[in-house]
Design an enzyme around this catalytic site. Structure first.
Site, PDB file in Angstrom:
ATOM      1  CG  ASP A 206      -6.157  -3.587  -3.477  1.00 14.57           C
ATOM      2  OD1 ASP A 206      -6.983  -2.915  -2.821  1.00 14.57           O
ATOM      3  OD2 ASP A 206      -4.927  -3.422  -3.409  1.00 14.57           O
TER       4      ASP A 206
ATOM      5  CG  HIS B 109      -4.692  -3.546   0.242  1.00 13.53           C
ATOM      6  ND1 HIS B 109      -4.428  -2.791  -0.874  1.00 13.53           N
ATOM      7  CD2 HIS B 109      -4.208  -2.826   1.291  1.00 13.53           C
ATOM      8  CE1 HIS B 109      -3.835  -1.673  -0.526  1.00 13.53           C
ATOM      9  NE2 HIS B 109      -3.675  -1.672   0.783  1.00 13.53           N
TER      10      HIS B 109
ATOM     11  CB  SER C 297      -0.953  -0.053   1.185  1.00 16.61           C
ATOM     12  OG  SER C 297      -2.048   0.828   1.027  1.00 16.61           O
TER      13      SER C 297
END
Length: 494
Positions: A428, A453, A172
């Site tokens: 995601d 994710h 991320s």
């Protein structure tokens, strides 16, 4: 001069089961949990420079930056250094949910370091005043990257690892930082695995409706009826609010307090939309305890919940409860304690870490996403560049620099970079804000069918789809190649 290290004397279970005080060092004991093996980590503190770029404001002032380290698999002086570029939270959380790194360390005989991002967790440059203005002004991407570069330099010296290649990992925002480390410090970092790294959307590249469109697509992939039920529930809420039937909304959704104004309704819609966002992001094929507790396949569970209640509002309440009341112990939903509206429409989280992320979303990280009820199933909730400017000026007395990440970190002109893996799962909602196509022979896109994710960063699990097993194999092969190339280069230079 090498920076001194302080060992923190507390034993912490990585899975958060117990904390034992007063022991000589902090270890995570390896054990299996839902098929995921955890590793031994020692928690330490690194004496870090407060301001890397101004010699007058802070002089050579320092703070203690937390990091975790395990040498369990390392061939000392030869094996690579695997360095996780910590993101917006407590570093133990990321270590607990990034088992692939230690699995690969066992194969390549690497030492593993998880570094905590400044202003998060316990790595607070100004202690309790860190999140105040003006002290918070040193929370920037550039300062964080410099922290990691200095830490890598000094730890390599202290560990006797001068000839050991460094590979950075992150997921991320942490994945963004890993890619940026390779761009900014290629002299120190041989390669980067940037998992679920939205380097394009956060630089203002892409459509404002992309994120919530892709959240909706996850639920639509289970069934169109699920999507329609969610949209219908929000429509009923809107109608009740238009008639100011706040008592009905309170009872139907089990709210602790009745709504009283349009702002309360905005808060409710944000809280509910955030629940669906988390369900989509964390749609793993097994139960997890990352950013909350989730069942296996939570999007499927949510759709079953949305389609099985006596009415749509009850179903909406129960679906939100998967996220906000996984324990089943909350008697009601407190709107303003369960969700905080901020400069990130996808959610800042809660607690002190949420304040730090809000500041970053007001300065360098562009998160102007909005829902429109046309391409997504949520009520129209705009968050434009103007909205962002007004909010950030009021909250932090700053004006966002909309194009800065494009200027500083290359934007979409990444084809001349090298040795970066951009991995993304098609479940995601962050994926389409990242790099989905391979740009060169060494800037590789790895797309994971059925992946949520940064699923590839998680440890191996019996429920893993074949796609993520294959993705990890590709990543491992590339990283092994980069390690050997860099080892050869370093040996020639020594």
């Amino acid at each position: 001069m090498s920076s001194p290290i302080v060992v923190f004397t507390v034993t912490v279970s990585l899975l958060g089961v117990h904390v034992l005080h007063g022991l000589p060092s902090s270890y995570l004991q390896p054990r299996n949990h839902h098929g995921v093996k955890t590793e031994k980590f020692i928690e330490k503190y690194f004496t870090q420079t407060v301001d890397h770029f101004n010699f007058n404001s802070m002089g050579n002032g320092t703070f203690l930056q937390r990091y975790l380290i395990t040498e369990e698999h390392w061939t000392q002086g030869h094996g690579p250094v695997f360095f996780y570029t910590g993101n917006e939270g407590d570093i133990w959380e990321f270590a607990a949910n990034s088992g692939f790194i230690t699995e690969l360390a066992a194969q390549l005989r690497a030492v593993v370091v998880f570094a905590e991002h400044r202003y998060y967790g316990t790595s607070l440059p100004f202690g309790k005043d860190s999140l105040r203005v003006p002290q918070i002004g040193l929370l920037t991407v550039e300062q964080a990257l410099a922290d990691y570069a200095v830490m890598i330099r000094d730890l390599k010296q202290q560990l006797g690892a001068a000839g050991c290649p460094v590979i950075v990992f992150g997921g991320s925002y942490g994945g963004m930082l890993s890619a940026y480390m390779r761009l900014k410090y290629p002299n120190m970092v041989a390669g980067a695995l940037a998992a679920s790294a939205p380097v394009l959307s956060t630089a203002g590249l892409g459509a404002s409706g992309q994120f919530f469109r892709d959240v909706t697509a996850d639920f639509e992939s289970v069934s169109s009826e699920c999507r329609d039920a969610v949209r219908g529930a929000f429509h009923q809420l809107t109608e009740l609010a238009q008639h100011q039937d706040y008592s009905r909304i309170q009872s139907a959704l089990s709210l602790c307090e009745p709504l009283s104004c349009a702002q309360d309704m905005q808060q409710l819609n944000g809280m509910l939309r955030n629940a669906f966002t988390l369900l989509a992001m964390l749609d793993y094929p097994y139960s997890t305890h990352f950013m909350g507790s989730m069942p296996a396949n939570p999007v499927k569970v949510a759709c079953e919940t949305m389609l099985s209640g006596p009415d749509l509002l009850t179903s909406l309440r129960n679906t939100a409860g998967i996220v906000y009341n996984s324990s089943g112990l909350l008697p009601c939903f407190d709107l303003y304690s369960l969700y905080v509206e901020c400069a990130d429409p996808t959610g800042c989280g809660l607690g002190l870490n949420s304040l730090a992320w809000d500041y970053q979303a007001c300065t360098e990280i562009d998160l102007c996403f909005e829902s429109n009820n046309v391409t997504d199933m949520f009520p129209p909730m705009a968050f434009t560049a103007t909205d962002r400017q007004l909010y950030c000026a009021k909250r932090w007395a700053v004006v966002p620099r909309a194009d800065w990440l494009k200027t500083q970190f290359w934007g979409d002109a990444l084809s001349t970079a090298s040795n970066i893996i951009f991995s993304n799962g098609d479940l995601d909602p962050w994926a389409n804000g990242g790099v989905r196509k391979t740009l060169s022979s060494s800037v590789i896109a790895v797309n994971i069918s059925g992946g949520a994710h940064h699923l590839d960063l998680r440890g191996s699990n019996d429920a893993d789809p074949e796609s993520v097993i294959s993705a990890r194999k590709t990543e491992a092969d590339l990283i092994a190649l980069w390690v050997e190339m860099e080892r050869t280069r370093l040996q020639r230079s020594l």
